[in-house]
Enzyme design. Sequence first.
Site, PDB file in Angstrom:
ATOM      1  N   SER A 294       0.822  -1.216   0.000  1.00  0.00           N
ATOM      2  CA  SER A 294       0.000   0.000   0.000  1.00  0.00           C
ATOM      3  C   SER A 294       0.860   1.273   0.000  1.00  0.00           C
ATOM      4  O   SER A 294       1.546   1.554  -0.980  1.00  0.00           O
ATOM      5  CB  SER A 294      -0.939  -0.043   1.204  1.00  0.00           C
ATOM      6  OG  SER A 294      -1.908   0.949   1.127  1.00  0.00           O
ATOM      7  N   ASP A 305       9.744   5.599 -10.180  1.00  0.00           N
ATOM      8  CA  ASP A 305       9.254   6.207 -11.425  1.00  0.00           C
ATOM      9  C   ASP A 305       9.989   7.500 -11.769  1.00  0.00           C
ATOM     10  O   ASP A 305      10.162   7.832 -12.939  1.00  0.00           O
ATOM     11  CB  ASP A 305       7.752   6.482 -11.322  1.00  0.00           C
ATOM     12  CG  ASP A 305       6.916   5.224 -11.522  1.00  0.00           C
ATOM     13  OD1 ASP A 305       7.492   4.178 -11.862  1.00  0.00           O
ATOM     14  OD2 ASP A 305       5.683   5.293 -11.336  1.00  0.00           O
ATOM     15  N   LYS A 319      -0.590  -4.123  -3.415  1.00  0.00           N
ATOM     16  CA  LYS A 319      -1.902  -3.612  -2.996  1.00  0.00           C
ATOM     17  C   LYS A 319      -2.072  -2.201  -3.557  1.00  0.00           C
ATOM     18  O   LYS A 319      -1.509  -1.240  -3.050  1.00  0.00           O
ATOM     19  CB  LYS A 319      -2.026  -3.588  -1.474  1.00  0.00           C
ATOM     20  CG  LYS A 319      -3.393  -3.075  -0.999  1.00  0.00           C
ATOM     21  CD  LYS A 319      -3.483  -3.047   0.515  1.00  0.00           C
ATOM     22  CE  LYS A 319      -4.857  -2.544   0.958  1.00  0.00           C
ATOM     23  NZ  LYS A 319      -5.072  -1.122   0.673  1.00  0.00           N
TER      24      LYS A 319
END
Length: 556
Positions: A294, A305, A319
Amino acid sequence: MINKFKNKSILGLVTFLLISGLMLSFTLKNDKLFTIAKNLDIFASLVRELDSYYVDEIDAEELVTIGINAMLEELDPYTEYIPEENADDFRLLTTGEYGGVGALIGNRAGKNMVLMPYKGFPAQSAGLRIGDEFLKVDSVNVQEKETADISALLKGPENTTVSVQVKRGEDTLSVELVRKKIVISNVPYYGKVDNQTGYIKLSDFTTNAAADVRKALIDLKSQGITRLILDVRDNPGGILKEAVEIVNLFIPKGKEVVRTIGKLESVNSVYKTTKSPVDKDIPLVVLINERSASASEIVAGALQDYDRAILIGKKTFGKGLVQTSIPLSYNSQVKVTTAKYYIPSGRCIQAIDYSKKDISGNGSSIPDSLRNEFKTKNGRIVLDGAGIEPDTKTESKTYAPITYSLVARNHIFDFGNKFFIENKEIAGPREFKVSDQVYEEFVDWLEGKEYDYTTFVEKSIEDLEKYAEKEKYYEDIKNQIEDLKKKVTHSKEQDLITFKDEIKEALEDELISRYYYQEGVIEASLKNDPDIEQSLEILTNPSEIKNILTVSTKKK
């Protein structure tokens, strides 16, 4: 004239279709509301009739709760009903705060005991120790109680008292504790791995997680660190806002960190960094594993990223679902999945599709063939649909069966209690080593205690024997099987010598926990952590950092 008639006809058709569509939408909506109302009425009627006619007395509230939970289980594991009596536990999960004594408790070998008193809180201040067995809480005998029941008895309003009776070795002690507001830090430990490398352990994302990390980072920078390891291994996640602010510590203002997309427009949001970073250039490693989930995955994935950090460890849990707490009547609430989150590259890392379940009711994994490629800021290929994959993978540490047995049968734990009673102090977490003398004391103490086990090789031979009997080959090879058994039958005495180093390591962790608590255990673990070793190898090699962050290493 013809064109005018044609235009009127088209306009009339469009109007008819719009009205028809609205009527259909209204009808469908009404049909759906009627279906919900009808089934709720049936459910209420059923409970009333069961309460009246069932042969035995029923607990209607319990039945309804079971029904609610069964209904929610059909959706996903994260949508859950929270009755009023569980509100405090739910608040603890989200805020990290509660009124209590500040101790982790659990059951070992059928005994409820203190597993870890948190430093600086009432239990530790009053002298409760790891291994203290609970006998009574106030006037309630708790020896046969569930751990959760004991925990509930220990919790209560701030500045109220609670008396506990514990057994320590052969002694019985009574201790009076004053409950305090317990605020569990999201950063149980931070420090320097070497002169230039800082380390921050982030264990949760409750309220103030970002502030806790920020404080640790600023302190480490004041100590002269020039590189950093952020550890989110085993971190189950928590508050989304805290994850965004932690990412903001390392990337500039105005950058997208995550967006949430769901069925309702009201849950669609874009979360961006809003402050100037603390340090946007410090070489950074984020440690992840299969239990990072999460919010942990948002932090790790966003930094990956933006090519801001190197991820080391193992693939994360996967998740990518967002939950929202919605109040219900009578102070109950439901935590319901309302959206999926997408990190800056555009990928969603949710690994399980709960809308497609097998006959056992389990959600389906997304096959590799359906995973999509995305790109980081520097053009590295990353994939969706299965958690966050590390840039550098490390192997899990494995232990011998004898070590597992000694831990599982509580022999390591019990020796820790004995050692602590007999020794007032030990060296610091990084300096302490179990000496050969202490190890021999442990081996002598094991004499007569049960800790038998089956080695991997012995299990393989047992399986071979079963298959040979099943397939009628046993008589032909039984002599060879018996010879193998004799050669590989383990000797516990020999295994205590062969696996001495790893058993010593387990002993060290247990003993350090008695003197230095949770922080000491984390600090000591840095000495023998392969992920830390890998991090240092990369962080001390600028060309390797550049190579990892600029070369595409992931292929579909």
